[in-house]
Motif scaffolding. Structure first.
Motif, PDB file in Angstrom:
ATOM      1  N   GLY A 184      -4.495 -10.990   8.347  1.00 19.83           N
ATOM      2  CA  GLY A 184      -3.719 -10.035   7.535  1.00 19.83           C
ATOM      3  C   GLY A 184      -4.571  -8.948   6.912  1.00 19.83           C
ATOM      4  N   VAL A 185      -5.696  -8.607   7.579  1.00 20.85           N
ATOM      5  CA  VAL A 185      -6.550  -7.549   7.026  1.00 20.85           C
ATOM      6  C   VAL A 185      -5.883  -6.189   7.263  1.00 20.85           C
ATOM      7  CG1 VAL A 185      -8.780  -6.378   7.222  1.00 20.85           C
ATOM      8  CG2 VAL A 185      -8.655  -8.873   7.364  1.00 20.85           C
ATOM      9  N   LYS A 186      -5.736  -5.454   6.182  1.00 17.41           N
ATOM     10  CA  LYS A 186      -5.040  -4.161   6.276  1.00 17.41           C
ATOM     11  C   LYS A 186      -6.031  -3.057   6.661  1.00 17.41           C
ATOM     12  CE  LYS A 186      -0.907  -4.891   3.847  1.00 17.41           C
ATOM     13  NZ  LYS A 186      -0.861  -6.251   4.288  1.00 17.41           N
ATOM     14  N   PRO A 187      -5.606  -2.143   7.556  1.00 19.63           N
ATOM     15  CA  PRO A 187      -6.488  -1.003   7.837  1.00 19.63           C
ATOM     16  C   PRO A 187      -6.611  -0.115   6.613  1.00 19.63           C
ATOM     17  CG  PRO A 187      -4.385  -0.761   8.979  1.00 19.63           C
ATOM     18  CD  PRO A 187      -4.355  -2.093   8.304  1.00 19.63           C
ATOM     19  N   LEU A 188      -7.639   0.746   6.634  1.00 29.00           N
ATOM     20  CA  LEU A 188      -7.894   1.673   5.523  1.00 29.00           C
ATOM     21  C   LEU A 188      -6.690   2.597   5.304  1.00 29.00           C
ATOM     22  CD1 LEU A 188     -10.358   2.507   3.819  1.00 29.00           C
ATOM     23  CD2 LEU A 188     -10.954   4.127   5.617  1.00 29.00           C
ATOM     24  N   GLY A 189      -6.059   2.967   6.415  1.00 31.65           N
ATOM     25  CA  GLY A 189      -4.906   3.861   6.376  1.00 31.65           C
ATOM     26  C   GLY A 189      -4.471   4.102   7.802  1.00 31.65           C
TER      27      GLY A 189
END
Ligand code: B1M
Length: 208
Positions: free
Chosen positions: A84-89
């Motif tokens: 569930g690591v979110k990208p920077l944007g």
């Protein structure tokens, strides 16, 4: 034990085999995917970006580093999603209508990915309508337009107008050999970047 400094150096050197081997070893040892991403892959690409800006390395070295990063990312990506690591944007990028040049645009896309952005690449000869439709579908925070021909620069303005009129809440950035900051100001783009590394810095700024 897998050493993320070795991974970082492998990206800088564009050493695909070592990048892939260390990524696999780190995952097998139970290292956090986000740690491998940030302290290994992104750290390496950041160094490449800084050296590229300073003219210490050139386009071929950046492409080789980006390819090593891509190979390692193929292994890491499913684990990042699982964790569930979110990208920077999210950034969307394309070469504007009538223009088929994509080497610079691809470099910008690779550097953005290298910096931790999720990137939607629309390819070349992208019409204003397609930019708008894809922005609605993908909800990027940043939309990047590339043009290499003086004759296709007006398509940047048309695209920016279309995006503004659509009401999609995106920040726009433009670049390409004939493009300037003055032109960006004139057509109402939120930013201009002269090269791929600066495009990453700009995209990060536009997120805030
Ligand atoms: Co064309 N071409 N080309 N071309 N081509 C140029 C751009 C040209 C300057 C050559 C010349 O005459 N000296 C000239 C444009 C003149 C002008 O308008 N001022 C030109 C022309 C005229 C044409 C055709 C019209 C030729 C013809 O058919 N008569 C034709 C147009 C086709 C079309 O697009 N409709 C054409 C075709 C082609 C090829 C297909 C053969 C090929 C493109 C292959 C491809 O891209 N897949 C090609 C190439 C390779 C070039 C040159 C030689 C190299 C461009 C390049 O890739 N540079 C170019 C001459 C030159 O620049 N020396 C030329 C390397 C690339 C990494 O740099 O794209 O600038 P660049 O990207 C940089 C920055 O600009 C910035 O970051 C990148 C990395 O630092 N950047 C961004 C780019 N996009 C960004 C977006 C950002 C931020 C930064 O934010 C979103």
């Amino acid at each position: 034990m897998a050493d993320l400094k070795v991974l970082c150096d492998a990206i800088i050197k564009g050493d695909q085999k070592t990048a892939v081997d260390v990524t696999k070893a780190a995952l097998n040892e139970g290292m956090e995917p986000s740690e491998i991403l940030n302290d290994g892959l992104i750290a390496g690409m950041n160094v490449v970006g800084v050296r590229f800006k300073a003219n210490e390395v050139y386009i071929p070295e950046v492409l080789i580093a980006a390819r090593a990063m891509k190979m390692a990312m193929e292994i890491l990506e499913p684990k990042l999603i699982e964790a569930g690591v979110k990208p920077l944007g999210k950034a969307m990028i394309g070469t504007v209508q009538g223009d088929l040049h994509d080497i610079g645009k691809n470099l910008v896309a690779m550097m953005l990915k290298g910096a931790g952005f999720e990137v939607v690449d629309l390819g070349v000869d992208v019409s204003p309508d397609k930019f708008v439709a894809m922005a609605k579908e993908n909800s990027p925070q940043v939309v990047g337009l590339s043009a290499l021909l003086t004759t296709t620069m007006p398509a940047m303005e048309k695209t920016i107008v279309a995006l503004k009129e659509s009401g999609v809440p995106v920040k726009t950035m433009i670049g390409g050999a004939p493009v300037t900051q003055a032109y960006a100001d004139k057509i109402g783009a939120h930013g201009y970047a002269p090269d791929a590394a600066s495009a990453v810095d700009l995209a990060k700024t536009l997120l805030n």
